[in-house]
Design an enzyme around this catalytic site. Structure first.
Site, short mmCIF file in Angstrom:
data_model
loop_
_atom_site.label_atom_id
_atom_site.label_comp_id
_atom_site.label_asym_id
_atom_site.label_seq_id
_atom_site.Cartn_x
_atom_site.Cartn_y
_atom_site.Cartn_z
N HIS A 212 32.67 -51.64 28.60
CA HIS A 212 31.92 -52.87 28.86
C HIS A 212 30.47 -52.59 28.55
O HIS A 212 29.98 -51.49 28.76
CB HIS A 212 32.08 -53.26 30.34
N ASP B 40 33.42 -64.79 40.67
CA ASP B 40 32.32 -64.25 39.86
C ASP B 40 31.96 -65.24 38.75
O ASP B 40 30.78 -65.45 38.46
CB ASP B 40 32.71 -62.90 39.24
N ARG C 133 24.05 -68.24 38.49
CA ARG C 133 22.96 -67.26 38.30
C ARG C 133 22.24 -67.50 36.99
O ARG C 133 21.02 -67.39 36.90
CB ARG C 133 23.54 -65.82 38.31
N SER D 298 29.58 -57.93 39.83
CA SER D 298 30.13 -58.81 38.79
C SER D 298 30.90 -58.00 37.75
O SER D 298 32.05 -58.31 37.40
CB SER D 298 28.97 -59.58 38.15
N LYS E 91 35.39 -57.38 37.51
CA LYS E 91 36.14 -57.79 36.31
C LYS E 91 36.86 -56.60 35.66
O LYS E 91 37.98 -56.73 35.19
CB LYS E 91 35.20 -58.44 35.29
#
Ligand code: URA
Length: 409
Positions: free
Chosen positions: A82, A161, A168, A183, A187
């Site tokens: 990620h 989220d 956000r 967050s 995930k």
């Protein structure tokens, strides 16, 4: 305790209990807490921070708000990657085929982005026919057959989220280490990988502006990963300048192909090799040196390039139909010298203004437009030589501010 008391408690810097966090966050998911109260809480969190315990509770609430995938039937250690987000960040397109070509299975679920540049899924969708939605059965079949899938998040992963992230994004509350850690990690844990590698970006085009902040975020994510039994590693990489030469969806796919073919070297290539090597080391439990040799071989032999083409055609993509706008405007350098800086955020905004990104969820993007950097940081440029090319919808000249983007000394 009433919702406004919970907000006030965080506003004055006190720690919230599990019960209080559940009341406000799960209430928000159910639609009982309005956006304005959640925005106020998020702003208080951005200013006052969250303790480690609060961050873990929030990760847990995000994680258990939706599906948690289990790919344990896929043989081998599955390593996920990620990135905390950057300009021209097409690393997934290069790293996944390399890792799969080294026989480490990868199930990569990516997002669309809201902001100045497209997400990985927007990039993949610029390939005509490419299917970003696969059923669990199709994912398993493809991973068993060719070792990798690159898809969107079609499952109902972490809906809390998702809802909070959208708020956000529009309420100036993205910049919180605790919120980012919860967050991302929720995930990644929900996506079913055995091990996780996070590329933490730092610089003008990133959420983390200083190395110190990036280190704090890294440590927090590693500890959260460990708590959930997922070995997590991080790499901190620079995001002051865009990654590679291109920003724009089809342009980035084309650049990924060049890199996999070994035609394009430089900092972007180096980062991809570092990420892929780390993932192969984690997936095979071998040394970094052994993993590096495998990665190098997969690129030099053309196996990684072939793997990318295989993944694309397996998911219905027709790479020969990739379309890049024929309307190109070149911008000559106003000076002779060495390029000291190319501002990532300015390039992202420029590319977005051409139509490559979306600023609201409803915006549609044009996959064929974007920016190509003809010169990179550290390179010498002569006055009048092309600095960049804009791939536009039409021949209309875009006015750009060189001094905002380039520093030439
Ligand atoms: N990426 C995410 O998924 N969440 C964040 O909060 C920031 C980057």
């Amino acid at each position: 305790m009433m919702i406004k008391d919970i907000i006030n408690k965080k506003r004055v810097g006190k720690e919230l209990s599990r019960g209080e966090l559940e009341k406000i966050f799960l209430g928000y998911l159910r639609g009982e807490v309005p956006d304005y109260q959640m925005s106020a809480l998020l702003m208080a969190i951005c200013i006052q921070g969250m303790s480690f315990e609060e961050t873990v509770i929030l990760t847990d609430l995000f994680l258990h708000s939706g599906d948690i995938l289990d790919f344990s039937q896929v043989s081998g250690i599955k390593v996920d990657k990620h990135s905390t987000g950057g300009v021209g960040d097409k690393t997934t397109l290069v790293v996944v085929p390399i890792v799969a070509a080294c026989s480490v299975p990868v199930i990569k679920m990516s997002g669309r982005s809201l902001g100045y540049t497209g997400g990985t899924i927007d990039k993949l969708e610029s390939i005509p026919g490419y299917q970003t939605v696969l059923s669990t059965e199709e994912i398993l079949q493809q991973v068993e057959k060719i070792g990798a899938v690159m898809i969107g998040q079609s499952h109902d992963l972490c809906p809390l989220d998702k809802k909070i992230y959208a708020l956000r994004d529009v309420s100036g509350t993205t910049d919180s280490i605790a919120l980012i850690a919860a967050s991302i990690m929720s995930k990644k844990i929900a996506s079913g990988a055995d091990k996780i590698l996070i590329d933490v970006k730092v610089g003008s085009g990133a959420f983390m502006k200083t190395v110190e902040e990036a280190k704090q975020l890294s440590e927090l994510m590693k500890i959260i990963g460990k708590l959930y039994g997922r070995e997590t590693e991080t790499i901190i990489s620079n995001m002051d300048t865009p990654l590679g030469r291109t920003v724009g969806n089809a342009l980035e796919v084309e650049e990924a192909l060049f890199v996999l073919e070994g035609k394009e070297k430089g900092p972007f290539y180096e980062l991809c090799v570092e990420l892929a090597t780390t993932m192969v080391r984690m997936g095979k439990n071998i040394s970094q040196e052994e993993a590096f040799l495998l990665v190098q071989h997969s690129i030099d032999s053309g196996e990684a390039y072939q793997k990318f083409l295989e993944i694309i055609s397996h998911q219905g993509g027709r790479i020969k139909d990739l379309s890049i706008s024929p309307h190109v405007i070149s911008y000559p350098s106003p000076a002779t010298g060495v390029i000291r800086k190319i501002d990532a955020l300015s390039i992202a905004k420029l590319s977005c203004s051409l139509g490559s990104g979306r600023l609201t969820k409803e915006d549609t993007i044009d996959p064929s437009v974007g920016v190509y950097l003809n010169k990179l940081v550290g390179e010498r440029v002569e006055k009048g030589e092309d600095l960049l090319y804009l791939y536009c919808k039409d021949e209309k000249i875009e006015s750009i501010s060189f001094s905002d983007i380039f520093e030439i000394i």
